[in-house]
Design an enzyme around this catalytic site. Structure first.
Site, PDB file in Angstrom:
ATOM      1  N   GLN A  97     105.910  44.926  51.661  1.00  0.00           N
ATOM      2  CA  GLN A  97     105.248  46.270  51.913  1.00  0.00           C
ATOM      3  C   GLN A  97     105.859  47.462  50.104  1.00  0.00           C
ATOM      4  OE1 GLN A  97     107.401  49.936  53.735  1.00  0.00           O
ATOM      5  NE2 GLN A  97     106.119  49.852  54.603  1.00  0.00           N
ATOM      6  N   TYR A 177     106.705  59.303  52.469  1.00  0.00           N
ATOM      7  CA  TYR A 177     106.953  59.120  50.954  1.00  0.00           C
ATOM      8  C   TYR A 177     105.045  59.196  50.208  1.00  0.00           C
ATOM      9  CZ  TYR A 177     111.099  56.832  52.249  1.00  0.00           C
ATOM     10  OH  TYR A 177     112.473  56.439  53.056  1.00  0.00           O
ATOM     11  N   ARG A 224      99.966  51.425  56.068  1.00  0.00           N
ATOM     12  CA  ARG A 224     100.479  51.565  57.333  1.00  0.00           C
ATOM     13  C   ARG A 224     100.375  52.992  57.102  1.00  0.00           C
ATOM     14  NH1 ARG A 224     107.637  51.180  58.844  1.00  0.00           N
ATOM     15  NH2 ARG A 224     106.604  50.294  60.942  1.00  0.00           N
ATOM     16  N   GLY A 314     111.193  46.919  64.686  1.00  0.00           N
ATOM     17  CA  GLY A 314     112.764  47.109  63.227  1.00  0.00           C
ATOM     18  C   GLY A 314     113.821  46.551  63.337  1.00  0.00           C
TER      19      GLY A 314
HETATM   20  C1  LIG Z   1     117.834  49.964  58.317  1.00  0.00           C
HETATM   21  C2  LIG Z   1     116.097  50.452  58.491  1.00  0.00           C
HETATM   22  C3  LIG Z   1     115.134  50.647  57.219  1.00  0.00           C
HETATM   23  C4  LIG Z   1     113.937  50.555  56.784  1.00  0.00           C
HETATM   24  N1  LIG Z   1     113.123  50.663  55.753  1.00  0.00           N
HETATM   25  C5  LIG Z   1     111.471  51.177  56.268  1.00  0.00           C
HETATM   26  C6  LIG Z   1     110.995  51.143  55.007  1.00  0.00           C
HETATM   27  O1  LIG Z   1     111.021  50.395  54.337  1.00  0.00           O
HETATM   28  N2  LIG Z   1     109.131  50.826  54.885  1.00  0.00           N
HETATM   29  C7  LIG Z   1     108.934  51.416  56.605  1.00  0.00           C
HETATM   30  O2  LIG Z   1     107.861  51.301  56.395  1.00  0.00           O
HETATM   31  N3  LIG Z   1     109.852  51.915  57.101  1.00  0.00           N
HETATM   32  C8  LIG Z   1     111.131  51.738  57.420  1.00  0.00           C
HETATM   33  N4  LIG Z   1     111.768  51.470  58.142  1.00  0.00           N
HETATM   34  C9  LIG Z   1     111.388  51.999  60.012  1.00  0.00           C
HETATM   35  C10 LIG Z   1     110.999  50.270  60.243  1.00  0.00           C
HETATM   36  O3  LIG Z   1     109.963  49.767  60.116  1.00  0.00           O
HETATM   37  C11 LIG Z   1     110.910  51.087  62.619  1.00  0.00           C
HETATM   38  O4  LIG Z   1     109.517  51.560  61.620  1.00  0.00           O
HETATM   39  C12 LIG Z   1     111.753  51.456  62.985  1.00  0.00           C
HETATM   40  O5  LIG Z   1     113.216  50.663  62.481  1.00  0.00           O
HETATM   41  C13 LIG Z   1     111.704  51.704  64.305  1.00  0.00           C
HETATM   42  O6  LIG Z   1     111.600  50.419  65.147  1.00  0.00           O
HETATM   43  P1  LIG Z   1     112.591  49.999  65.960  1.00  0.00           P
HETATM   44  O7  LIG Z   1     112.236  50.783  66.420  1.00  0.00           O
HETATM   45  O8  LIG Z   1     111.210  48.692  66.131  1.00  0.00           O
HETATM   46  O9  LIG Z   1     113.900  49.729  65.323  1.00  0.00           O
HETATM   47  C14 LIG Z   1     113.055  51.312  58.828  1.00  0.00           C
HETATM   48  C15 LIG Z   1     114.286  50.946  59.749  1.00  0.00           C
HETATM   49  C16 LIG Z   1     115.059  50.739  59.759  1.00  0.00           C
HETATM   50  C17 LIG Z   1     115.794  51.474  60.682  1.00  0.00           C
END
Ligand SMILES: Cc1cc2nc3c(=O)[nH]c(=O)nc-3n(C[C@H](O)[C@H](O)[C@H](O)COP(=O)(O)O)c2cc1C
Length: 360
Positions: A97, A177, A224, A314
């Site tokens: 990414q 972002y 994304r 995630g």
């Molecule tokens: C610790 C953490 C770091 C994340 N970092 C990013 C990231 O670098 N880029 C991004 O697009 N989303 C990021 N997200 C969002 C996740 O990709 C995802 O959309 C979010 O955790 C919800 O999904 P889940 O319910 O399966 O955790 C992050 C989420 C968490 C919890």
């Protein structure tokens, strides 16, 4: 359709439809070089159908977090090469990414460089820096020339990711972002061809994705987005405007034949996401956002109802290196520990046990 069945996204062939969502973990040190710990972390998760790496900065000013990895220096490329080799050795697939933080950073994060955005509008509130919490600065509004240079940096980063052996690139245009800042009418108040109408606000993202696709091949490029996420002041509160903006975006991306579109939205099966998917015309990776943790039941349902081609997971992928095995066998899961999400060494990173180990 079955969550555990193979799927092809452009040139990416996945063993199953459980995708590791991009997760920022801030364990790459001051030089932004993924080291042994990062190699181990991703290698442990190679059985997921596809790993999408944490957001990785394409040029130094775009670094958004202390300890975030980059894809700028030769050392960073070499670090990522080790990650890619380790994932491939275990039969996995991995895309990077590429993330330009835009105005969501601070000189005490990006090495004293300027902070940029589409318009000179600061985010309210404060962010973590190397010297503690500090108010977000007013960004420098990118000139046309500077936005060209930024686009070129993102393209060069994508080329370096492929050179490092990654299977492709996901362009980060979500979560407030830089690219998302161009899409949102709250953060983009430009008066040139990249601001104003929905079509104009979509323009820079279309140009960036098109240029990345030309450079490394559309079949290895995903995008994304997170419409209506309303995070980090990239507000999108008018549904008609959201439809027009993201509709213009996906209509123009459609002819490229990208590997996938990844949408973070609280209602993946709802009207907006399904309309965008249909207009995009290619594979959809769905994720319902931060509100609730993605569950097995939700992922199974999204695929069985054909609301998505794959599901980005995630927090449970973070906490379960063998998530596919656990989910396919309906085994219990480890719980994610939010206290160690960001920058805390091996703890909460490489020490989540596999099923065998948790049974001992
Ligand atoms: C610790 C953490 C770091 C994340 N970092 C990013 C990231 O670098 N880029 C991004 O697009 N989303 C990021 N997200 C969002 C996740 O990709 C995802 O959309 C979010 O955790 C919800 O999904 P889940 O319910 O399966 O955790 C992050 C989420 C968490 C919890």
């Amino acid at each position: 359709m079955n969550l555990f069945s193979v799927v092809t996204l452009g040139e990416l062939q996945l063993a199953n439809r459980v995708v590791m969502a991009p997760l920022t973990r801030m364990r790459s040190g001051d030089a932004g070089v993924p080291g042994d710990l990062v190699v181990e972390h991703y290698a442990q998760r190679a059985s997921l159908g596809l790993i999408i790496t944490e957001g990785t900065y394409p040029n130094s000013e775009s670094q958004g977090f202390v300890g975030q990895p980059g894809i700028v220096t030769d050392e960073q490329v070499a670090g990522w090469r080790r990650v890619a080799e380790a994932v491939h050795a275990r039969g996995g697939r991995i895309v990077m990414q590429v993330m330009h933080a835009g105005r969501v950073t601070h000189p005490d994060v990006n090495g004293g460089r300027q902070v940029v955005g589409p318009s000179a509008i600061a985010i309210e509130g404060a962010g973590h820096t190397s010297t503690g919490k500090q108010a977000y600065p007013v960004p420098h509004a990118l000139s046309v020339e500077e936005s060209r240079a930024t686009l070129a940096d993102i393209v060069a980063a994508a080329e370096r990711a492929v050179e490092a052996g990654l299977d492709g690139v996901e362009v980060h245009s979500a979560n407030g972002y830089l690219l998302h800042e161009f899409l949102s009418p709250a953060s983009n108040q430009r008066t040139d061809v990249c601001g104003g109408s929905p079509e104009n606000r979509a323009r820079f993202v279309v140009e960036v994705v098109t240029a990345v696709a030309e450079a490394i091949g559309a079949g290895r490029v995903g995008l994304r987005v997170s419409p209506e996420h309303n995070i980090q002041d990239a507000l999108e509160t008018d549904r008609a405007d959201v439809r027009a903006t993201y509709g213009a975006l996906v209509d123009q991306l459609r002819p490229l034949g990208l590997a996938y579109l990844s949408i973070l939205h609280s209602e993946p099966a709802g009207k907006l996401v399904q309309e965008l998917r249909q207009r995009f015309g290619g594979p959809l990776i769905a994720n319902s956002g931060f509100g609730t943790v993605t569950t097995r039941a939700e992922a199974v349902q999204l695929i069985e109802a054909a609301h998505a081609d794959a599901v980005a997971v995630g927090r449970l992928a973070l906490a379960n290196p063998d998530l596919v095995k656990r989910w396919s066998g309906e085994h219990p899961e480890n719980d994610p520990d939010a206290g160690t999400f960001y920058g805390a060494g091996a703890e909460g990173y490489t020490d989540y046990p596999t099923l065998e180990l948790s049974r001992r």
